[in-house]
Enzyme design. Structure first.
Site, PDB file in Angstrom:
ATOM      1  N   LYS A 132       0.835  -1.201   0.000  1.00  0.00           N
ATOM      2  CA  LYS A 132       0.000   0.000   0.000  1.00  0.00           C
ATOM      3  C   LYS A 132       0.876   1.259   0.000  1.00  0.00           C
ATOM      4  O   LYS A 132       2.085   1.178   0.203  1.00  0.00           O
ATOM      5  CB  LYS A 132      -0.935   0.003   1.214  1.00  0.00           C
ATOM      6  CG  LYS A 132      -1.400  -1.362   1.687  1.00  0.00           C
ATOM      7  CD  LYS A 132      -2.278  -2.127   0.706  1.00  0.00           C
ATOM      8  CE  LYS A 132      -2.718  -3.430   1.362  1.00  0.00           C
ATOM      9  NZ  LYS A 132      -3.426  -4.358   0.522  1.00  0.00           N
TER      10      LYS A 132
HETATM   11  C1  LIG Z   1      -4.066  -5.517   1.531  1.00  0.00           C
HETATM   12  C2  LIG Z   1      -5.508  -5.748   1.644  1.00  0.00           C
HETATM   13  C3  LIG Z   1      -6.098  -6.284   2.812  1.00  0.00           C
HETATM   14  C4  LIG Z   1      -5.259  -6.833   3.940  1.00  0.00           C
HETATM   15  O1  LIG Z   1      -4.482  -5.885   4.595  1.00  0.00           O
HETATM   16  P1  LIG Z   1      -3.418  -6.393   5.694  1.00  0.00           P
HETATM   17  O2  LIG Z   1      -2.962  -5.115   6.349  1.00  0.00           O
HETATM   18  O3  LIG Z   1      -2.316  -7.097   4.963  1.00  0.00           O
HETATM   19  O4  LIG Z   1      -4.140  -7.261   6.653  1.00  0.00           O
HETATM   20  C5  LIG Z   1      -7.468  -6.351   2.885  1.00  0.00           C
HETATM   21  N1  LIG Z   1      -8.250  -5.961   1.861  1.00  0.00           N
HETATM   22  C6  LIG Z   1      -7.739  -5.462   0.725  1.00  0.00           C
HETATM   23  C7  LIG Z   1      -8.660  -5.013  -0.362  1.00  0.00           C
HETATM   24  C8  LIG Z   1      -6.349  -5.361   0.569  1.00  0.00           C
HETATM   25  O5  LIG Z   1      -5.848  -4.907  -0.581  1.00  0.00           O
END
Ligand SMILES: *Cc1c(COP(=O)(O)O)cnc(C)c1O
Length: 373
Positions: free
Chosen positions: A177
């Protein structure tokens, strides 16, 4: 990440307080200010945040939660973590987000909530989703894992995802992200009672946090008032996150330029589908996915690019196609044709804010060459 993040982590380590403490509290305040949310509660990652969000809005065993299959698998998994059943609806083809027109066919007497994803940072049609949910008393949780800094036009004003416009929104700080703490997450809400619940649950259901006991001049004994979890973020991570947040406006500005440049470079390729922003949405351009022309082979194109030294990813996965969901209970709330097509036809091109323009040209040229063969 750079020296600023390393210095911040070092500051936290040398402070003598390394788990959830003053850096986490400051990160929460600063995050809340950035997205315009009344409350922000830091957690260990977005998945644990979504778990707490669904629990807070009352999702439990046997309930149904409407969401998309076309998402990272954590979206579906958190519904299962509550003992509830995911009901998958399809996406709308151009935007790759939940198609609100399909909600009516998916709802049942067991529907308890809607889990709406802002996929790869592109805001979903929250207004239409809320217009469906509000009269039925259904809470809306936003999976905003990718959507930090993304904006939606709300009553004539651009507002950040996370105010929240639904009931609760959850963000991820995984390295994929824009803002990262290694791993980490944030839950935003306007509901003070839920925010208190998140704070209780993330720390074992402990009535008096260790930070308060540590600072007290009187002996304090804590109680464990509910069965909680350990979903804490550490102060080392929060210190990094605070530095990352400062970089966010510049990151997004740069990504907007890069997305515009890709559009110029790729417009000439016949049949290639470019990502589009609806008039009411501004993505943070976490990812730039293109839909391949009819007949092009996704794996072959990706391999040709890899052979040219360019790493790509396929379109977002569909949870219902994974072995973990072969037997696990879920229900199709509509056909999932567009979800499957998007997974199979989209290729996500490299985009990161310090990517050079010459590299974008290289990617475009390599994609043209791969599609010409
Ligand atoms: C990355 C992601 C998650 C999970 O996030 P984490 O912090 O790794 O638990 C959940 N939903 C979406 C749409 C994502 O892209």
């Amino acid at each position: 990440m750079g020296q600023a993040e390393a210095d911040a982590a070092s500051r936290a380590i040398l402070s003598g307080w390394v788990t959830q403490g003053p850096e986490v509290a400051a990160f929460e305040r600063e995050f809340a200010a950035v997205v315009g949310a009344p409350h922000a509660c830091a957690v260990s990652n977005c998945t644990t945040g979504l778990h707490l969000a669904l629990l807070a809005v009352g999702v439990g065993p046997g309930d149904e939660v409407i969401t998309v299959s076309h998402s990272f698998i954590a979206t579906a998994n958190v519904i299962r973590h509550c003992g509830a059943v995911p009901v998958f609806v399809d996406i709308e083809a151009p935007g790759y987000n939940l198609d609100p027109a399909l909600l009516g066919g998916a709802v049942s007497p067991r529907t308890k909530a809607i889990l709406a994803v802002h996929q790869v940072g592109m805001p979903c049609d929250l207004r239409a989703i809320l217009e469906f949910a509000r009269p039925r008393g259904l809470p809306v949780v936003e999976d905003a894992a990718c959507a930090i800094g993304s904006e939606i036009l709300w009553d004539g004003r651009w507002e950040k995802i996370g105010r929240p416009h639904g009931d609760v929104a959850c963000f991820s700080f995984h390295p994929r992200k824009l803002v990262s703490t290694g791993d980490g997450g944030m839950i935003t809400t306007a509901n003070a009672a839920w925010d208190q619940k998140f704070r209780l649950w993330r720390q074992h259901g402990m009535s008096v946090p260790d930070t308060v006991r540590h600072g007290s001049k009187q002996v304090v004994f804590e109680d464990y008032v509910e069965v909680g979890f350990n979903y804490r973020l550490t102060d080392v991570q929060a210190a990094m996150g605070r530095e990352q947040l400062k970089r966010l406006p510049a990151m997004i500005a740069r990504r907007r330029e890069q997305a515009a440049r890709y559009r110029e470079l790729l417009t000439g390729i016949a049949g290639l589908g470019l990502p589009t922003e609806p008039a009411w949405a501004r993505t943070n351009w976490q990812s730039f996915g293109v839909r391949l022309p009819a007949g092009a082979k996704q794996r072959g194109v990706m391999q040709a690019l890899l052979d040219a030294g360019i790493s790509t990813r396929r379109g977002v996965m569909c949870s219902h196609r994974e072995p973990a969901y072969a037997k696990a209970p879920w229900r199709a709330g509509s056909t999932l044709v567009e979800s499957e097509r998007a997974q199979d036809e989209v290729v996500i091109l490299p985009l990161f804010h310090d990517m050079a323009e010459a590299d974008q040209v290289r990617v475009a040229d390599a994609l043209k060459a791969a599609l010409a063969t």
